[in-house]
Design an enzyme around this catalytic site. Structure first.
Site, PDB file in Angstrom:
ATOM      1  N   HIS A   9     -13.896  -1.163  41.743  1.00 46.88           N
ATOM      2  CA  HIS A   9     -14.401  -2.276  40.665  1.00 46.88           C
ATOM      3  C   HIS A   9     -14.802  -1.945  39.545  1.00 46.88           C
ATOM      4  O   HIS A   9     -14.724  -2.480  38.399  1.00 46.88           O
ATOM      5  CB  HIS A   9     -15.377  -3.230  41.481  1.00 46.88           C
ATOM      6  CG  HIS A   9     -14.516  -4.230  42.507  1.00 46.88           C
ATOM      7  ND1 HIS A   9     -14.145  -3.926  43.740  1.00 46.88           N
ATOM      8  CD2 HIS A   9     -14.441  -5.663  42.241  1.00 46.88           C
ATOM      9  CE1 HIS A   9     -13.482  -4.920  44.120  1.00 46.88           C
ATOM     10  NE2 HIS A   9     -13.524  -6.026  43.310  1.00 46.88           N
TER      11      HIS A   9
ATOM     12  N   LYS B  80     -17.096  -9.567  53.714  1.00 51.61           N
ATOM     13  CA  LYS B  80     -18.213 -10.138  54.440  1.00 51.61           C
ATOM     14  C   LYS B  80     -19.595 -10.402  53.793  1.00 51.61           C
ATOM     15  O   LYS B  80     -19.971  -9.565  53.138  1.00 51.61           O
ATOM     16  CB  LYS B  80     -18.468  -9.153  55.572  1.00 51.61           C
ATOM     17  CG  LYS B  80     -18.985  -7.934  55.517  1.00 51.61           C
ATOM     18  CD  LYS B  80     -19.859  -7.227  56.571  1.00 51.61           C
ATOM     19  CE  LYS B  80     -19.811  -5.836  56.211  1.00 51.61           C
ATOM     20  NZ  LYS B  80     -21.250  -5.407  56.329  1.00 51.61           N
TER      21      LYS B  80
END
Ligand code: SF4
Lengths: 184, 281
Positions: free
Chosen positions: A38, A103
């Protein structure tokens, strides 16, 4: 109850139809990316260059696998904590990213970007890496191979179980579900 | 009588134990997960717990790590004072065991050599090594690969004596609530109370290696463990943080003497993949 299978990449219509709390199975192509990938993608955009993968309609799985044994496409492959991708996710969502699998809770900025772009956030079961590995039929590194487990993998998945924890309207299961089972 | 132990024995055992711990959970953990599956009230929670049992079975059968985060290797050596290590340096032998376990065992290499520069060491070394000197001529090895989804949610609180046991309870609940879904619940909560700043953190880590069906031998601590488990399960966080009655499988608390002016409390959060392999050589 029959299994609800959702194809990925995710169409705008499918994304809209998914509601918080739904348990679905994803089939098709997704990409893995976590912290380091990222960071690289955002740096690439900052330099005005093109991303190594297309965002429009795609789903990113926040996951860094363990190494594959011979004859297998991938090792253990469960989700990592999504919150660490929060600083980067809104930019990618604005570029058309339609789904994220991970999550844990997200920031308001991510939620706003999800709603703004009609995207969804799925949870995969944390710590079920062997089970999830079985749903991945092919894996290929498509960017940043030097990052090892953090490289971007293109994944062919069949019925990967996922739960909608934030839908395109911004409903957040982590906020609502806990209350239902709270006792004093 | 002094007993010579070749450090190669440490290497060989630790290698195997890294692989064992990341593919099989201890019987107490498996049993607790089974019980939770039966008692969970939330349908989604039940589904998550079912997946976890299925995952455990697959992991062992097909040798796929239970979780892809095969952790940083925490190694405890309880060394009998009559032991004399020969054949090399203990720290090197431990690291060699971890290296071989993670490389040969297809485990993920999740360690960076420097916290700021952050280059992966590519073999999951160095390990975190804790040693204790105990009576006897044996060495008890515990290998506990620790994932960071839950480690990141661990806390140390330097409470004051006036905070008392209520302060301890609050501290535990604060850490658990803050961990929420990120720590892959159902969690196992390791707590250290007393000692100094570092001692309580060490006790909390060590508490995670205690079987979860065993309570503290100190009556009030055993009571506290039970009470906190109930309180934690009353938060409603549930399996996967998706709501439910199983937020933790156990709370293990260790205590130690402390200073008249302090009440340190450490909470080491662990996920349901509470891994540890134990051997005595
Ligand atoms: S917190 Fe535990 S179960 Fe969750 S990803 Fe990390 S090691 Fe795996």
């Amino acid at each position: 109850m029959s299994k609800r299978i959702v194809s990925v990449p995710l169409s705008k219509e499918d994304a809209k139809s998914l509601k918080v709390g739904d348990y679905v199975y994803l089939t098709g192509t997704i990409y893995s990316a976590r912290d380091a990938a990222h960071k690289r993608m955002i740096e690439t955009l900052d330099r005005g260059e093109a991303l190594p993968i297309e965002m429009e309609g795609n789903v990113i799985y926040y996951m860094g696998p363990s190494p594959a044994r011979e004859g297998r496409p991938i090792g253990s492959a469960g989700p990592t904590t999504s919150g660490r991708m929060d600083p980067y996710a809104p930019t990618l969502l604005d570029l058309g990213l339609r789904g994220m699998i991970g999550k844990g809770k997200r920031t308001k900025e991510v939620k706003d970007a999800v709603v703004r772009n009609g995207a969804v956030y799925f949870a995969a079961v944390g710590g079920a890496g062997a089970l999830l590995s079985h749903c991945i039929k092919e894996a290929e590194v498509v960017a940043y191979p030097e990052l090892g487990p953090e490289a971007i993998h293109k994944l062919e998945v069949v019925e990967l179980p996922a739960i909608i924890v934030m839908d395109s309207e911004g409903n957040d299961l982590y906020e609502t579900a806990t209350k239902q089972y709270q006792r004093d | 009588m002094v007993r010579d132990i070749d450090v190669k024995l440490l290497t060989d055992n630790i290698k195997e134990m890294c692989i064992e711990a990341t593919h099989y959970l201890s019987p107490d953990m498996c049993a607790a997960l089974k019980v939770a599956t039966e008692t969970e009230e939330s349908p989604l929670g039940k589904q998550v717990l079912d997946s976890l049992s299925e995952n455990l079975e697959l992991a062992g059968k097909e040798m796929i790590p239970i979780c892809q985060d095969t952790g940083m290797a925490v190694v405890f050596l309880e060394i009998g004072q009559d032991v004399h290590f020969v054949g090399g340096n203990v720290m090197d032998a431990v690291n060699e065991g971890v290296r071989r376990g993670y490389v040969d065992g297809y485990l993920r290499k999740s360690v960076v050599g420097d916290p700021i520069i952050r280059e992966n060491t590519k073999d999951n070394t160095p390990a975190i090594l804790h040693t204790e000197i105990v009576p006897g001529d044996k060495v008890k090895i515990t290998v506990s690969p620790k994932g960071f989804g839950s480690e990141n949610k661990s806390r140390v609180f330097m409470l004051t004596p006036a905070d008392g046991i209520e302060g301890v309870k609050q501290a535990i609940l604060t850490a658990v609530k803050d961990a929420g879904p990120n720590a892959c619940p159902p969690m196992v909560v390791g707590v250290g109370v007393g000692g100094t700043f570092e001692k309580c953190a060490y006790m909390a880590k060590k508490a995670l290696t205690r079987d979860i069906d065993k309570h503290s031998e100190i009556p009030y601590v055993a009571e506290l463990e039970k009470e906190m488990l109930e309180k934690i399960n009353n938060t409603g966080i549930g399996p996967g943080g998706l709501g439910g009655r199983t937020t933790a499988l156990a709370v293990n608390i260790n205590t130690y003497a402390t200073h008249i002016a302090g009440l340190p409390v450490a909470i080491n959060i662990c996920c349901h993949v509470n891994r540890h392999a134990v051997r005595e050589i």
